[in-house]
Design a protein around this motif. Sequence first.
Motif, PDB file in Angstrom:
ATOM      1  N   VAL A   8       0.949  -1.114  -0.098  1.00 36.11           N
ATOM      2  CA  VAL A   8      -0.068  -0.010   0.089  1.00 36.11           C
ATOM      3  C   VAL A   8       0.847   1.270   0.138  1.00 36.11           C
ATOM      4  O   VAL A   8       1.870   1.329   0.740  1.00 36.11           O
ATOM      5  CB  VAL A   8      -0.851  -0.024   1.056  1.00 36.11           C
ATOM      6  N   GLY A   9       0.631   2.223  -0.803  1.00 39.30           N
ATOM      7  CA  GLY A   9       1.262   3.593  -0.873  1.00 39.30           C
ATOM      8  C   GLY A   9       0.340   4.561  -0.813  1.00 39.30           C
ATOM      9  O   GLY A   9      -0.678   4.543  -1.048  1.00 39.30           O
ATOM     10  N   TYR A  10       1.163   5.533  -0.189  1.00 38.42           N
ATOM     11  CA  TYR A  10      -0.037   6.848   0.153  1.00 38.42           C
ATOM     12  C   TYR A  10       1.023   7.954  -0.880  1.00 38.42           C
ATOM     13  O   TYR A  10       1.806   8.223  -0.714  1.00 38.42           O
ATOM     14  CB  TYR A  10       0.208   7.336   1.424  1.00 38.42           C
ATOM     15  N   VAL A  11      -0.143   8.406  -1.672  1.00 40.40           N
ATOM     16  CA  VAL A  11       0.293   9.653  -2.868  1.00 40.40           C
ATOM     17  C   VAL A  11       0.572  10.608  -2.043  1.00 40.40           C
ATOM     18  O   VAL A  11      -0.546  11.564  -1.725  1.00 40.40           O
ATOM     19  CB  VAL A  11      -0.555   9.590  -3.992  1.00 40.40           C
ATOM     20  N   LYS A  12       1.647  11.246  -1.638  1.00 40.12           N
ATOM     21  CA  LYS A  12       1.988  12.254  -0.877  1.00 40.12           C
ATOM     22  C   LYS A  12       2.080  13.731  -1.865  1.00 40.12           C
ATOM     23  O   LYS A  12       1.603  14.766  -1.622  1.00 40.12           O
ATOM     24  CB  LYS A  12       3.563  12.317  -0.216  1.00 40.12           C
ATOM     25  N   GLN A  13       2.312  13.723  -3.102  1.00 41.20           N
ATOM     26  CA  GLN A  13       2.412  14.684  -4.073  1.00 41.20           C
ATOM     27  C   GLN A  13       2.025  14.130  -5.493  1.00 41.20           C
ATOM     28  O   GLN A  13       2.794  13.040  -5.875  1.00 41.20           O
ATOM     29  CB  GLN A  13       3.641  15.178  -3.862  1.00 41.20           C
ATOM     30  N   VAL A  20      -7.949   3.033  -5.957  1.00 41.81           N
ATOM     31  CA  VAL A  20      -7.979   3.813  -4.786  1.00 41.81           C
ATOM     32  C   VAL A  20      -8.564   2.983  -3.558  1.00 41.81           C
ATOM     33  O   VAL A  20      -9.662   2.770  -3.415  1.00 41.81           O
ATOM     34  CB  VAL A  20      -8.608   5.196  -5.013  1.00 41.81           C
ATOM     35  N   ILE A  21      -7.925   2.708  -2.602  1.00 45.08           N
ATOM     36  CA  ILE A  21      -8.292   1.882  -1.519  1.00 45.08           C
ATOM     37  C   ILE A  21      -9.038   2.656  -0.601  1.00 45.08           C
ATOM     38  O   ILE A  21      -8.395   3.734  -0.179  1.00 45.08           O
ATOM     39  CB  ILE A  21      -6.919   1.354  -0.686  1.00 45.08           C
ATOM     40  N   GLN A  22     -10.298   2.260  -0.344  1.00 45.63           N
ATOM     41  CA  GLN A  22     -11.038   2.902   0.705  1.00 45.63           C
ATOM     42  C   GLN A  22     -11.007   2.545   1.949  1.00 45.63           C
ATOM     43  O   GLN A  22     -11.640   3.312   2.958  1.00 45.63           O
ATOM     44  CB  GLN A  22     -12.631   2.782   0.215  1.00 45.63           C
ATOM     45  N   ASP A  23     -10.479   1.348   2.388  1.00 45.96           N
ATOM     46  CA  ASP A  23     -10.416   0.801   3.773  1.00 45.96           C
ATOM     47  C   ASP A  23      -9.419   1.792   4.572  1.00 45.96           C
ATOM     48  O   ASP A  23      -8.666   2.485   4.036  1.00 45.96           O
ATOM     49  CB  ASP A  23      -9.947  -0.699   3.676  1.00 45.96           C
ATOM     50  N   ASP A  24      -9.290   1.384   5.864  1.00 41.55           N
ATOM     51  CA  ASP A  24      -8.334   1.906   6.846  1.00 41.55           C
ATOM     52  C   ASP A  24      -7.112   1.165   6.646  1.00 41.55           C
ATOM     53  O   ASP A  24      -6.877   0.063   6.990  1.00 41.55           O
ATOM     54  CB  ASP A  24      -9.127   1.923   8.343  1.00 41.55           C
ATOM     55  N   VAL A  25      -6.147   1.663   6.024  1.00 48.06           N
ATOM     56  CA  VAL A  25      -4.702   1.167   5.733  1.00 48.06           C
ATOM     57  C   VAL A  25      -3.620   1.995   6.122  1.00 48.06           C
ATOM     58  O   VAL A  25      -3.830   3.251   6.456  1.00 48.06           O
ATOM     59  CB  VAL A  25      -4.913   0.614   4.210  1.00 48.06           C
ATOM     60  N   GLU A  26      -2.477   1.366   5.939  1.00 46.61           N
ATOM     61  CA  GLU A  26      -1.355   2.477   6.235  1.00 46.61           C
ATOM     62  C   GLU A  26      -0.224   1.970   5.360  1.00 46.61           C
ATOM     63  O   GLU A  26      -0.103   0.715   4.683  1.00 46.61           O
ATOM     64  CB  GLU A  26      -0.755   2.140   7.661  1.00 46.61           C
ATOM     65  N   ALA A  27       0.471   3.009   4.965  1.00 46.96           N
ATOM     66  CA  ALA A  27       1.501   2.864   3.831  1.00 46.96           C
ATOM     67  C   ALA A  27       2.670   1.662   4.227  1.00 46.96           C
ATOM     68  O   ALA A  27       3.189   1.749   5.228  1.00 46.96           O
ATOM     69  CB  ALA A  27       2.178   4.129   3.586  1.00 46.96           C
ATOM     70  N   GLY A  28       2.885   0.988   3.512  1.00 47.24           N
ATOM     71  CA  GLY A  28       3.950  -0.240   3.702  1.00 47.24           C
ATOM     72  C   GLY A  28       3.332  -1.465   3.964  1.00 47.24           C
ATOM     73  O   GLY A  28       4.007  -2.567   3.722  1.00 47.24           O
ATOM     74  N   GLN A  29       1.907  -1.461   4.241  1.00 47.42           N
ATOM     75  CA  GLN A  29       1.433  -2.963   4.566  1.00 47.42           C
ATOM     76  C   GLN A  29       1.198  -3.638   3.048  1.00 47.42           C
ATOM     77  O   GLN A  29       1.116  -2.878   2.100  1.00 47.42           O
ATOM     78  CB  GLN A  29       0.297  -2.792   5.193  1.00 47.42           C
ATOM     79  N   LEU A  84       3.903  12.874 -12.024  1.00 45.15           N
ATOM     80  CA  LEU A  84       4.952  12.488 -11.493  1.00 45.15           C
ATOM     81  C   LEU A  84       4.472  12.143  -9.780  1.00 45.15           C
ATOM     82  O   LEU A  84       4.287  13.546  -9.409  1.00 45.15           O
ATOM     83  CB  LEU A  84       6.204  13.401 -11.851  1.00 45.15           C
ATOM     84  N   CYS A  85       4.429  11.213  -9.363  1.00 44.97           N
ATOM     85  CA  CYS A  85       3.789  11.070  -8.043  1.00 44.97           C
ATOM     86  C   CYS A  85       5.173  10.863  -6.945  1.00 44.97           C
ATOM     87  O   CYS A  85       6.161   9.869  -7.179  1.00 44.97           O
ATOM     88  CB  CYS A  85       2.983   9.948  -8.188  1.00 44.97           C
ATOM     89  N   GLN A  86       5.031  11.432  -6.020  1.00 40.01           N
ATOM     90  CA  GLN A  86       5.929  10.979  -4.952  1.00 40.01           C
ATOM     91  C   GLN A  86       4.952  10.089  -3.863  1.00 40.01           C
ATOM     92  O   GLN A  86       4.052  10.717  -3.319  1.00 40.01           O
ATOM     93  CB  GLN A  86       6.268  12.475  -3.975  1.00 40.01           C
ATOM     94  N   VAL A  87       5.271   8.799  -3.522  1.00 42.36           N
ATOM     95  CA  VAL A  87       4.615   7.926  -2.787  1.00 42.36           C
ATOM     96  C   VAL A  87       5.345   7.466  -1.710  1.00 42.36           C
ATOM     97  O   VAL A  87       6.459   6.929  -1.763  1.00 42.36           O
ATOM     98  CB  VAL A  87       4.215   6.808  -3.882  1.00 42.36           C
ATOM     99  N   ASP A  88       4.792   7.371  -0.637  1.00 43.46           N
ATOM    100  CA  ASP A  88       5.345   6.889   0.650  1.00 43.46           C
ATOM    101  C   ASP A  88       4.950   5.293   0.753  1.00 43.46           C
ATOM    102  O   ASP A  88       3.573   5.013   0.568  1.00 43.46           O
ATOM    103  CB  ASP A  88       4.363   7.608   1.839  1.00 43.46           C
ATOM    104  N   VAL A  89       6.020   4.702   0.581  1.00 45.04           N
ATOM    105  CA  VAL A  89       5.765   3.144   0.622  1.00 45.04           C
ATOM    106  C   VAL A  89       6.032   2.377   1.688  1.00 45.04           C
ATOM    107  O   VAL A  89       6.225   1.277   2.245  1.00 45.04           O
ATOM    108  CB  VAL A  89       6.641   2.419  -0.746  1.00 45.04           C
ATOM    109  N   GLY A  90       6.126   3.045   2.911  1.00 46.18           N
ATOM    110  CA  GLY A  90       6.207   2.855   4.132  1.00 46.18           C
ATOM    111  C   GLY A  90       7.533   2.695   4.759  1.00 46.18           C
ATOM    112  O   GLY A  90       8.485   2.764   3.762  1.00 46.18           O
ATOM    113  N   HIS A  91       7.769   2.354   6.010  1.00 46.09           N
ATOM    114  CA  HIS A  91       9.262   2.305   6.455  1.00 46.09           C
ATOM    115  C   HIS A  91      10.122   3.582   6.129  1.00 46.09           C
ATOM    116  O   HIS A  91      11.180   3.488   5.808  1.00 46.09           O
ATOM    117  CB  HIS A  91       9.814   0.952   6.101  1.00 46.09           C
ATOM    118  N   GLY A  92       9.430   4.763   6.005  1.00 41.52           N
ATOM    119  CA  GLY A  92      10.236   5.893   5.769  1.00 41.52           C
ATOM    120  C   GLY A  92      10.642   6.102   4.489  1.00 41.52           C
ATOM    121  O   GLY A  92      11.408   6.849   4.073  1.00 41.52           O
ATOM    122  N   GLU A  93      10.243   5.493   3.514  1.00 42.28           N
ATOM    123  CA  GLU A  93      10.865   5.265   2.173  1.00 42.28           C
ATOM    124  C   GLU A  93       9.619   5.963   1.211  1.00 42.28           C
ATOM    125  O   GLU A  93       8.574   5.821   1.238  1.00 42.28           O
ATOM    126  CB  GLU A  93      11.000   3.959   1.536  1.00 42.28           C
TER     127      GLU A  93
END
Length: 178
Positions: A48-53, A143-152, A65-74
């Motif tokens: 799971v990734g979070y699109v930061k930008q 687009v994930i609608q569930d309660d998730v976190e980046a990196g899972q 051009l997307c900046q994506v948080d893929v978990g673990h500070g990456e």
Amino acid sequence: MFVSTNWLKQYVDIDHVSINQLAEDITKTGVEVEQVFPPTIESEHLVVGYVKQCEQHPNADKLNLCQVDVGHGETAQIVCGATNVAEGQYVIVAKPGAVLPGDFKIKKAKLRGETSEGMICSLQELGVDEKYIDDEFKDGIYVIQDDVEAGQLAAPLLNLNDSIIEFDLTPNRSDCLS
């Protein structure tokens, strides 16, 4: 009849048995296993990734051009052509090393002069049959609608890590339908 092994695990402890051994054991009980379908995707590189930008690609009209948080500070820079990608979304990311259906290997690449460190995926790219996809996601990324976190891990979230067992039930075994 098709049976999900993830569903079966809710009732029977089968974690210690391989799927092929399970199929053989069931066949020995008198219920023939026709076929075993392995998991669509089982990869630690599908997260799971979070699109930061999300910005317009500087060298292409139809790319972002997307900046994506893929978990673990990456944070990964990913070039994406989907029209529905936007900042603030939780999406499925195939990181370099992932292998998608059709033996499609994801690796770091340059697209129109910009580095792309993975791929933001649609459900079709993950092997999901189009008849099971909501209309809003048929022409773009999921687009994930569930309660998730980046990196899972994304495969268990979408049940893509499930094996399916197909039984060949004969008319005299109607008890197996219930």
